[in-house]
Design a protein around this motif. Structure first.
Motif, short mmCIF file in Angstrom:
data_model
loop_
_atom_site.label_atom_id
_atom_site.label_comp_id
_atom_site.label_asym_id
_atom_site.label_seq_id
_atom_site.Cartn_x
_atom_site.Cartn_y
_atom_site.Cartn_z
N ASN A 82 0.81 -1.22 0.00
CA ASN A 82 0.00 0.00 0.00
C ASN A 82 0.84 1.27 0.00
OD1 ASN A 82 -2.44 -1.36 -0.09
ND2 ASN A 82 -2.53 -1.55 2.14
N SER A 83 2.10 1.15 0.37
CA SER A 83 3.01 2.30 0.36
C SER A 83 3.65 2.41 -1.03
CB SER A 83 4.10 2.11 1.42
OG SER A 83 5.12 3.06 1.24
N GLN A 84 3.75 3.61 -1.53
CA GLN A 84 4.36 3.80 -2.85
C GLN A 84 5.84 4.18 -2.76
OE1 GLN A 84 2.76 2.89 -5.66
NE2 GLN A 84 1.20 2.23 -4.20
N ASP A 85 6.30 4.44 -1.55
CA ASP A 85 7.71 4.81 -1.37
C ASP A 85 8.60 3.60 -1.59
OD1 ASP A 85 7.01 7.40 -0.67
OD2 ASP A 85 6.93 6.94 1.48
N GLU A 86 9.71 3.82 -2.28
CA GLU A 86 10.67 2.73 -2.48
C GLU A 86 11.47 2.45 -1.22
OE1 GLU A 86 11.02 0.50 -4.96
OE2 GLU A 86 9.17 1.46 -5.63
N LYS A 87 11.48 3.42 -0.31
CA LYS A 87 12.18 3.27 0.96
C LYS A 87 11.14 2.98 2.04
CE LYS A 87 15.90 5.60 3.36
NZ LYS A 87 16.64 6.84 3.54
N LEU A 88 11.35 1.92 2.80
CA LEU A 88 10.41 1.55 3.86
C LEU A 88 10.45 2.55 5.00
CD1 LEU A 88 11.15 -2.29 4.02
CD2 LEU A 88 9.24 -1.15 2.86
N SER A 89 9.29 2.78 5.60
CA SER A 89 9.22 3.70 6.74
C SER A 89 9.96 3.08 7.93
CB SER A 89 7.77 3.96 7.12
OG SER A 89 7.19 2.79 7.67
N THR A 90 10.30 3.90 8.91
CA THR A 90 10.98 3.39 10.10
C THR A 90 10.06 2.44 10.87
OG1 THR A 90 10.35 5.39 11.32
CG2 THR A 90 12.55 5.35 10.35
N ASP A 91 8.75 2.69 10.82
CA ASP A 91 7.79 1.80 11.46
C ASP A 91 7.85 0.40 10.84
OD1 ASP A 91 5.45 1.03 13.09
OD2 ASP A 91 4.41 1.03 11.16
N ILE A 92 7.80 0.34 9.53
CA ILE A 92 7.83 -0.96 8.85
C ILE A 92 9.19 -1.63 9.05
CG2 ILE A 92 7.80 -2.09 6.59
CD1 ILE A 92 5.53 -0.16 5.81
N ALA A 93 10.27 -0.87 8.97
CA ALA A 93 11.60 -1.44 9.20
C ALA A 93 11.69 -2.03 10.61
CB ALA A 93 12.68 -0.38 8.99
N GLY A 94 11.10 -1.35 11.59
CA GLY A 94 11.07 -1.86 12.96
C GLY A 94 10.27 -3.15 13.07
N ARG A 95 9.16 -3.22 12.36
CA ARG A 95 8.34 -4.43 12.36
C ARG A 95 9.09 -5.60 11.72
NH1 ARG A 95 3.00 -2.57 9.66
NH2 ARG A 95 2.46 -4.77 9.86
N ILE A 96 9.89 -5.32 10.72
CA ILE A 96 10.69 -6.38 10.09
C ILE A 96 11.74 -6.89 11.08
CG2 ILE A 96 12.37 -6.86 8.26
CD1 ILE A 96 10.72 -4.84 6.52
N LYS A 97 12.36 -6.00 11.81
CA LYS A 97 13.34 -6.42 12.82
C LYS A 97 12.67 -7.28 13.90
CE LYS A 97 16.45 -2.47 12.28
NZ LYS A 97 17.40 -3.13 11.45
N TYR A 98 11.46 -6.89 14.30
CA TYR A 98 10.73 -7.67 15.28
C TYR A 98 10.35 -9.04 14.69
CZ TYR A 98 7.20 -9.24 18.57
OH TYR A 98 6.49 -9.99 19.46
N MET A 99 9.98 -9.07 13.43
CA MET A 99 9.65 -10.33 12.78
C MET A 99 10.87 -11.27 12.79
SD MET A 99 8.01 -11.14 9.03
CE MET A 99 9.32 -10.31 8.15
N LYS A 100 12.04 -10.71 12.60
CA LYS A 100 13.26 -11.52 12.66
C LYS A 100 13.38 -12.18 14.03
CE LYS A 100 18.27 -11.34 12.26
NZ LYS A 100 19.46 -10.52 12.05
N ILE A 101 13.11 -11.44 15.08
CA ILE A 101 13.15 -12.00 16.43
C ILE A 101 12.12 -13.11 16.58
CG2 ILE A 101 12.78 -11.48 18.89
CD1 ILE A 101 15.44 -10.41 17.61
N ARG A 102 10.95 -12.94 16.02
CA ARG A 102 9.91 -13.97 16.07
C ARG A 102 10.36 -15.23 15.33
NH1 ARG A 102 4.52 -13.04 16.82
NH2 ARG A 102 4.61 -15.30 16.89
N PHE A 103 11.04 -15.07 14.19
CA PHE A 103 11.58 -16.21 13.45
C PHE A 103 12.62 -16.94 14.31
CE2 PHE A 103 10.82 -15.63 8.63
CZ PHE A 103 9.53 -15.18 8.83
#
Length: 130
Positions: A54-75
């Motif tokens: 839904n985001s058109q920016d090629e660069k991920l927001s800091t919120d999404i980047a933080g969620r990805i880092k958290y997802m790594k911890i969940r993995f």
């Protein structure tokens, strides 16, 4: 190896084929990660994927980047709980691929497609869960 549009399906297939052919020293097959477990990992990915698409920016927001880092911890947590999940995470290089995303929208989309490919090949090569 970094995920690309050209290689992610082949990489996923190789991982699942290798896991499906693993044998114990006595010749019996090693239990592969269940479809439901791998789908749980995919579900975590899909939740973020919807926001990335839904985001058109090629660069991920800091919120999404933080969620990805958290997802790594969940993995990591899921891998620590079950040996089959750990084998998948290691064989598929999931933690490294998560690190490769950085703040790139394109890399996240590729990662998500890679996860979908892992699930598809698990179902194709792994058949039914025990």
């Amino acid at each position: 190896m970094k995920l690309t549009e050209d290689n992610y399906t082949e990489l996923a297939e190789k991982v699942i084929v290798k896991l499906s052919q693993e044998k114990r020293p006595n010749g019996k097959p090693v239990q592969m990660v269940t479809t439901s477990k791998i789908r749980n990992l995919l579900a975590m990915t899909a939740d973020i994927y919807n926001d990335v698409i839904n985001s058109q920016d090629e660069k991920l927001s800091t919120d999404i980047a933080g969620r990805i880092k958290y997802m790594k911890i969940r993995f990591v947590y899921e891998a620590g709980r079950q040996a089959e999940v750990k084998k998948l995470v290691e064989q598929a290089g999931l933690l490294e691929h998560l690190d490769d995303i950085g703040n790139s929208r394109k890399q996240y989309i590729l990662f998500s497609r890679y996860m979908e490919a892992l699930v598809a090949y698990r179902k194709f090569y792994g058949g039914k869960d025990d």
